[in-house]
Design a protein around this motif. Structure first.
Motif, PDB file in Angstrom:
ATOM      1  N   ALA A  40       0.844  -1.204   0.000  1.00 24.58           N
ATOM      2  CA  ALA A  40       0.000   0.000   0.000  1.00 24.58           C
ATOM      3  C   ALA A  40       0.874   1.247   0.000  1.00 24.58           C
ATOM      4  O   ALA A  40       0.553   2.249  -0.659  1.00 24.58           O
ATOM      5  N   ARG A  86       1.460   1.485 -10.490  1.00 20.41           N
ATOM      6  CA  ARG A  86       0.693   0.903  -9.383  1.00 20.41           C
ATOM      7  C   ARG A  86       0.154  -0.492  -9.673  1.00 20.41           C
ATOM      8  O   ARG A  86      -0.263  -1.196  -8.759  1.00 20.41           O
ATOM      9  N   MET A 114      -0.554  -3.372  -6.660  1.00 18.17           N
ATOM     10  CA  MET A 114      -1.978  -3.584  -6.375  1.00 18.17           C
ATOM     11  C   MET A 114      -2.402  -5.016  -6.713  1.00 18.17           C
ATOM     12  O   MET A 114      -3.243  -5.609  -6.032  1.00 18.17           O
ATOM     13  N   THR A 115      -1.817  -5.581  -7.755  1.00 17.54           N
ATOM     14  CA  THR A 115      -2.091  -6.975  -8.085  1.00 17.54           C
ATOM     15  C   THR A 115      -1.625  -7.889  -6.964  1.00 17.54           C
ATOM     16  O   THR A 115      -2.312  -8.849  -6.590  1.00 17.54           O
ATOM     17  N   VAL A 122      -1.370  -7.098  -3.847  1.00 14.04           N
ATOM     18  CA  VAL A 122      -2.337  -6.931  -2.754  1.00 14.04           C
ATOM     19  C   VAL A 122      -3.538  -7.837  -2.978  1.00 14.04           C
ATOM     20  O   VAL A 122      -3.980  -8.553  -2.064  1.00 14.04           O
ATOM     21  N   ALA A 123      -4.089  -7.817  -4.186  1.00 14.72           N
ATOM     22  CA  ALA A 123      -5.258  -8.659  -4.485  1.00 14.72           C
ATOM     23  C   ALA A 123      -4.946 -10.125  -4.267  1.00 14.72           C
ATOM     24  O   ALA A 123      -5.752 -10.877  -3.689  1.00 14.72           O
ATOM     25  N   ARG A 155     -11.994  -8.537   0.162  1.00 15.48           N
ATOM     26  CA  ARG A 155     -11.553  -7.298  -0.502  1.00 15.48           C
ATOM     27  C   ARG A 155     -10.671  -7.584  -1.711  1.00 15.48           C
ATOM     28  O   ARG A 155     -10.418  -6.684  -2.523  1.00 15.48           O
ATOM     29  N   TYR A 160      -9.718  -5.102  -5.248  1.00 13.57           N
ATOM     30  CA  TYR A 160      -8.392  -4.769  -5.769  1.00 13.57           C
ATOM     31  C   TYR A 160      -8.177  -5.367  -7.158  1.00 13.57           C
ATOM     32  O   TYR A 160      -7.586  -4.717  -8.033  1.00 13.57           O
ATOM     33  N   ARG A 212     -10.003  -3.241  -9.654  1.00 10.48           N
ATOM     34  CA  ARG A 212      -9.286  -1.974  -9.875  1.00 10.48           C
ATOM     35  C   ARG A 212      -8.102  -2.165 -10.804  1.00 10.48           C
ATOM     36  O   ARG A 212      -7.856  -1.347 -11.694  1.00 10.48           O
ATOM     37  N   VAL A 213      -7.368  -3.238 -10.573  1.00 10.38           N
ATOM     38  CA  VAL A 213      -6.203  -3.503 -11.420  1.00 10.38           C
ATOM     39  C   VAL A 213      -6.632  -3.715 -12.861  1.00 10.38           C
ATOM     40  O   VAL A 213      -6.044  -3.151 -13.802  1.00 10.38           O
TER      41      VAL A 213
END
Length: 212
Positions: free
Chosen positions: A142, A153, A157-158, A160-161, A171, A175, A178-179
């Motif tokens: 993050a 990003r 972010m990937t 994170v997912a 969640r 993510y 979003r990616v």
């Protein structure tokens, strides 16, 4: 008690497009001068040490240099991202193996190590992820995503997912979506989304994702 003293977020001075373009060009130039494997090992070493120290001890998060190096590196070479995944989710993989996964991912021993580590962790019902370790990793990811411009990003972010999916956190869908909105070609985000939609989960969660 130790966990309660840790900061809830890691902060970093923002890096703009010019900053990240310069870092990315430096990465590419270093590869041209040194050769891919040697350059990638040199590029990844210090940020990996910073990353592993934060995973083990917490602290104030990644340095600005590590944030920039990891963001640029992951965008240019997905093996850097894969090595960070292994560092978070898999047991028994040491620093030297993580370096090999990042710098020399196509060597047979690296391919075997990556496949074995992830497959074993995915199939082992007793291999629940280390939640504190994962939470520290998610904070660093993050931190990277907040600090860098949108073009850099996608991979943090990937990651994170993917880690949220592995932890059974719904969640992960948010993510992944979003990616894919930013980069519809991101295969790993698509895999996470498909796994969530079909209730596929690591063996440690038993019957699947919570709510399935």
């Amino acid at each position: 008690m130790e966990q309660s003293r840790e900061r809830t977020t890691y902060v970093c001075e923002e890096l703009n497009d010019d900053d990240m373009t310069q870092v990315t060009e430096l990465f590419r130039e270093q590869r041209r001068q040194m050769g891919v494997e040697e350059s990638d090992a040199a590029w990844f070493a210090d940020p990996l040490d910073d990353w592993l120290a934060c995973l083990e001890r917490g602290g104030d998060g990644l340095s600005r240099e590590s944030v920039a190096s990891l963001a640029a590196g992951m965008r240019e070479k997905l093996a850097f991202r894969d090595a960070l995944i292994v560092s978070l989710l898999c047991r028994g993989v040491d620093r030297s193996q993580l370096m090999e996964l990042a710098a020399r991912p196509h060597r047979p021993e690296s391919v075997r190590c990556l496949s074995r580590a992830l497959n074993d962790a995915f199939r082992d019902a007793d291999a629940a992820p280390d939640r504190r370790r994962c939470e520290r990793g998610l904070k660093m990811l993050a931190q990277i995503a907040r600090a860098v411009p949108p073009g850099w990003r996608v991979q943090p972010m990937t990651l994170v997912a993917y880690v949220l999916w592995w932890m059974g956190d719904p969640r992960a869908v948010v993510y992944a979506v979003r990616v894919l909105a930013d980069d519809e070609r991101c295969t790993l985000a698509g895999i996470v989304l498909s796994a969530m939609e079909h209730g596929i989960a690591p063996a440690w969660m038993g019957d699947g994702m919570p709510g399935e």
